[in-house]
Design a protein around this motif. Structure first.
Motif, PDB file in Angstrom:
ATOM      1  N   ILE A   1      -0.566   7.767  -7.050  1.00  0.00           N
ATOM      2  CA  ILE A   1      -1.063   7.361  -5.733  1.00  0.00           C
ATOM      3  C   ILE A   1      -2.099   8.381  -5.279  1.00  0.00           C
ATOM      4  O   ILE A   1      -1.874   9.597  -5.373  1.00  0.00           O
ATOM      5  N   TYR A   2      -3.233   7.895  -4.812  1.00  0.00           N
ATOM      6  CA  TYR A   2      -4.315   8.795  -4.397  1.00  0.00           C
ATOM      7  C   TYR A   2      -4.206   9.072  -2.908  1.00  0.00           C
ATOM      8  O   TYR A   2      -4.421   8.214  -2.070  1.00  0.00           O
ATOM      9  N   ASP A   3      -3.835  10.294  -2.587  1.00  0.00           N
ATOM     10  CA  ASP A   3      -3.796  10.781  -1.209  1.00  0.00           C
ATOM     11  C   ASP A   3      -4.903  11.837  -1.101  1.00  0.00           C
ATOM     12  O   ASP A   3      -5.923  11.745  -1.785  1.00  0.00           O
TER      13      ASP A   3
ATOM     14  N   GLU B   1      -3.804  13.834  -5.739  1.00  0.00           N
ATOM     15  CA  GLU B   1      -3.136  12.831  -6.559  1.00  0.00           C
ATOM     16  C   GLU B   1      -1.636  13.098  -6.535  1.00  0.00           C
ATOM     17  O   GLU B   1      -1.203  14.222  -6.789  1.00  0.00           O
TER      18      GLU B   1
ATOM     19  N   GLU C   1       3.926  -7.844  -6.901  1.00  0.00           N
ATOM     20  CA  GLU C   1       3.006  -8.321  -5.883  1.00  0.00           C
ATOM     21  C   GLU C   1       3.166  -7.579  -4.551  1.00  0.00           C
ATOM     22  O   GLU C   1       2.170  -7.351  -3.851  1.00  0.00           O
TER      23      GLU C   1
ATOM     24  N   SER D   1       1.382  -3.428  -6.368  1.00  0.00           N
ATOM     25  CA  SER D   1      -0.032  -3.624  -6.005  1.00  0.00           C
ATOM     26  C   SER D   1      -0.414  -2.919  -4.706  1.00  0.00           C
ATOM     27  O   SER D   1      -1.444  -2.229  -4.656  1.00  0.00           O
ATOM     28  N   PRO D   2       0.381  -3.033  -3.636  1.00  0.00           N
ATOM     29  CA  PRO D   2       0.023  -2.299  -2.409  1.00  0.00           C
ATOM     30  C   PRO D   2       0.000  -0.786  -2.602  1.00  0.00           C
ATOM     31  O   PRO D   2      -0.847  -0.093  -2.029  1.00  0.00           O
TER      32      PRO D   2
ATOM     33  N   LEU E   1      -0.794   0.902  -5.283  1.00  0.00           N
ATOM     34  CA  LEU E   1      -1.981   1.303  -6.037  1.00  0.00           C
ATOM     35  C   LEU E   1      -3.245   1.282  -5.190  1.00  0.00           C
ATOM     36  O   LEU E   1      -4.270   1.858  -5.569  1.00  0.00           O
ATOM     37  N   GLN E   2      -3.192   0.613  -4.039  1.00  0.00           N
ATOM     38  CA  GLN E   2      -4.362   0.511  -3.172  1.00  0.00           C
ATOM     39  C   GLN E   2      -4.344   1.536  -2.029  1.00  0.00           C
ATOM     40  O   GLN E   2      -5.231   1.538  -1.178  1.00  0.00           O
ATOM     41  N   ILE E   3      -3.345   2.387  -1.998  1.00  0.00           N
ATOM     42  CA  ILE E   3      -3.222   3.367  -0.923  1.00  0.00           C
ATOM     43  C   ILE E   3      -4.250   4.489  -1.110  1.00  0.00           C
ATOM     44  O   ILE E   3      -4.476   4.983  -2.221  1.00  0.00           O
ATOM     45  N   HIS E   4      -4.857   4.917  -0.014  1.00  0.00           N
ATOM     46  CA  HIS E   4      -5.802   6.028  -0.036  1.00  0.00           C
ATOM     47  C   HIS E   4      -5.343   7.197   0.829  1.00  0.00           C
ATOM     48  O   HIS E   4      -5.891   8.292   0.722  1.00  0.00           O
TER      49      HIS E   4
ATOM     50  N   ASN F   1       1.776  -0.841   4.501  1.00  0.00           N
ATOM     51  CA  ASN F   1       1.415  -1.203   3.141  1.00  0.00           C
ATOM     52  C   ASN F   1       2.367  -2.160   2.434  1.00  0.00           C
ATOM     53  O   ASN F   1       1.909  -3.010   1.644  1.00  0.00           O
TER      54      ASN F   1
END
Length: 482
Positions: A38-40, A43, A62, A66-67, A69-72, A84
């Motif tokens: 997860i990219y915060d 990493e 789903e 998937s949610p 992997l989209q976290i920033h 999320n």
């Protein structure tokens, strides 16, 4: 103290948490761990943990994977849950005990390195049996659906039939290891509060390692061991809904295809669902069931009493052929036990063999063995008829749990009749009534509304009352102090 806390709660180290979980689950092969990054601001390593076979992997992919992997940016676990994850039943967790229980129930665990909290999301996918007609409590007319083994499905059927906001459901977990879900259902404004409180307390006090059979709940509700059942078991949602509106409490256990209803009165075992859906039999059906109960416990005792002491009960032209000149090999008690054993073996065999062979086994047992025993003069034909009628009468009142009581009671009256005749039967009946009057189902007298006599509650006792009046009247239950 810190060591104990580390052992019971999550650590900030993802690797330590994963190793601990593997140890607790004994490196089970169906334990699946999906590692991801997860990219915060930096990493962060993360993991999705679930038990394969009881979870919906598509749901996990789903709505969780998937949610993630989209976290920033991760501000906190609570923020991540709110923004999320798109699963309804999700919560943060820190306790290993809660995590292990959740995984065993089909939930998915999310762990992120650097956080002492995990995320537990419901992704269960249990195999369910379709809703079918009740097997033992069938009705000629009325709803044709019965409970199955899934707790949520059973509650769904009850809510569908009741459709009122007054229906309350309390969930309790029983068992140290399995933590089986138990639901207490009652109707606000109708329930007997004393019964509800005692039922709730007795269930919470159950201390078992696991709960695989509802009999544990029944024993707890009944309290002391009794000859008569004090908890009614039911397979039909329609009966449960009616009981809830009568002020009673229903208990449903996950994995059990029937419910338990309390308080239970002796009268309840003679009220069958079909009589509330049909016009005919309003007066006769219940009286027939009371007669069946009498025959199931007293017929054998009356028969041996007549054989030994009261030949005058039979017309004199039949006395010689029936009794005095009987040339059977076995005495009367052995004859009765032989035939009763034969019928009981047929019942056991019919439950253990394929359904396609039940008829064949019944024919062999009832016709071949029974008729051969009569022809060989091992048993008297009258004995075969009497025990057969007694067996059918016992089956007629079997619904709900009274069959075992009938088997025990008829044996007692059989010996009373054999050794003491009519006097023994009368004394035994009086003792049985006194014993039944002393019983209480969660504080409610077992023989109510007969003892204590409550004329207002007699409207649905000896015969089925007017349905409109029954629906609109509120039931109350007398209570005895312990």
């Amino acid at each position: 103290m810190n060591h104990i806390e580390q052992q019971s709660t999550l650590s900030v180290s993802l690797n330590k948490n994963l190793n601990r979980l593997k140890e607790q689950l004994h490196i089970s092969t169906d334990l699946k761990i999906r590692l991801l990054t997860i990219y915060d601001d930096i990493e962060r390593d993360a993991a999705i943990i679930y038990i394969d076979g009881i979870t919906n992997t598509q749901n996990i992919q789903e709505n969780i994977l998937s949610p993630l992997l989209q976290i920033h940016k991760i501000e906190s676990i609570e923020t991540l849950i709110c923004r999320n994850l798109s699963i309804i039943d999700v919560s943060s967790v820190t306790s290993f005990d809660e995590i292990l229980t959740g995984l065993s129930k089909g939930k998915t665990l999310v762990l992120i390195d650097g956080f002492k909290e995990g995320i537990l999301a419901d992704s269960s996918d249990w195999q369910k049996k379709s809703v079918t007609e009740p097997d033992t409590q069938r009705a000629i007319k009325g709803p044709l659906i019965g409970f199955n083994e899934d707790l949520k499905v059973n509650i769904n059927m009850i809510r569908n039939m009741s459709q009122t906001h007054k229906l309350s459901v309390e969930n309790i977990q029983v068992g140290k290891e399995t933590k089986t879900d138990v639901a207490i259902l009652y109707m606000e404004g109708y329930v007997d509060e004393k019964v509800l409180e005692e039922a709730r307390q007795k269930i919470k006090e159950i201390d078992v390692t696991y709960l695989m059979e509802s009999r544990v709940i029944e024993d707890a509700l009944e309290g002391k061991k009794t000859l008569f059942p004090l908890a009614f078991t039911c397979e039909r949602p329609s009966v449960v809904v009616s009981a809830l509106f009568e002020g009673r409490v229903a208990i449903i256990i996950n994995g059990t295809p029937y419910s338990i209803i309390v308080p239970t009165l002796f009268l309840h075992y003679f009220q069958q669902p079909d009589e509330y859906y049909t016009k005919s039999g309003r007066y006769a059906n219940r009286l027939v069931r009371f007669l069946s109960w009498f025959l199931s416990i007293m017929l054998l005792g009356l028969y041996v009493t007549m054989v030994r002491f009261h030949h005058n009960w039979v017309p004199h032209q039949f006395v010689d052929s029936f009794f005095k000149k009987s040339d059977t090999v076995f005495p009367i008690l052995v004859e009765i036990f032989f035939v009763a054993l034969l019928f009981q073996l047929l019942v056991e065999a019919s439950l253990r063999i394929p359904k396609s062979t039940v008829i064949i086994v019944s024919l062999i047992g009832a016709i071949v063995v029974g008729q051969t025993a009569v022809t060989a003069k091992l048993i008297h034909p009258i004995t075969l008829i009497i025990v057969g009628v007694n067996f059918l009468a016992s089956i007629a009142i079997a619904a709900g749990g009274l069959y075992g009581t009938a088997m025990t009671t008829r044996t007692v009256f059989l010996f009373l009749g054999y050794f003491f005749g009519l006097t023994g039967l009368i004394v035994g009946t009086v003792i049985m009534i006194v014993y039944m009057a002393s019983l209480k189902s969660l504080g409610v007298p077992y023989l109510a509304p007969f003892i204590p006599f409550r004329p207002k509650e007699m409207k649905d006792a000896l015969f089925r009352g007017d349905l409109k009046k029954l629906i609109n009247s509120k039931h109350t239950y007398p209570h005895k102090n312990k």
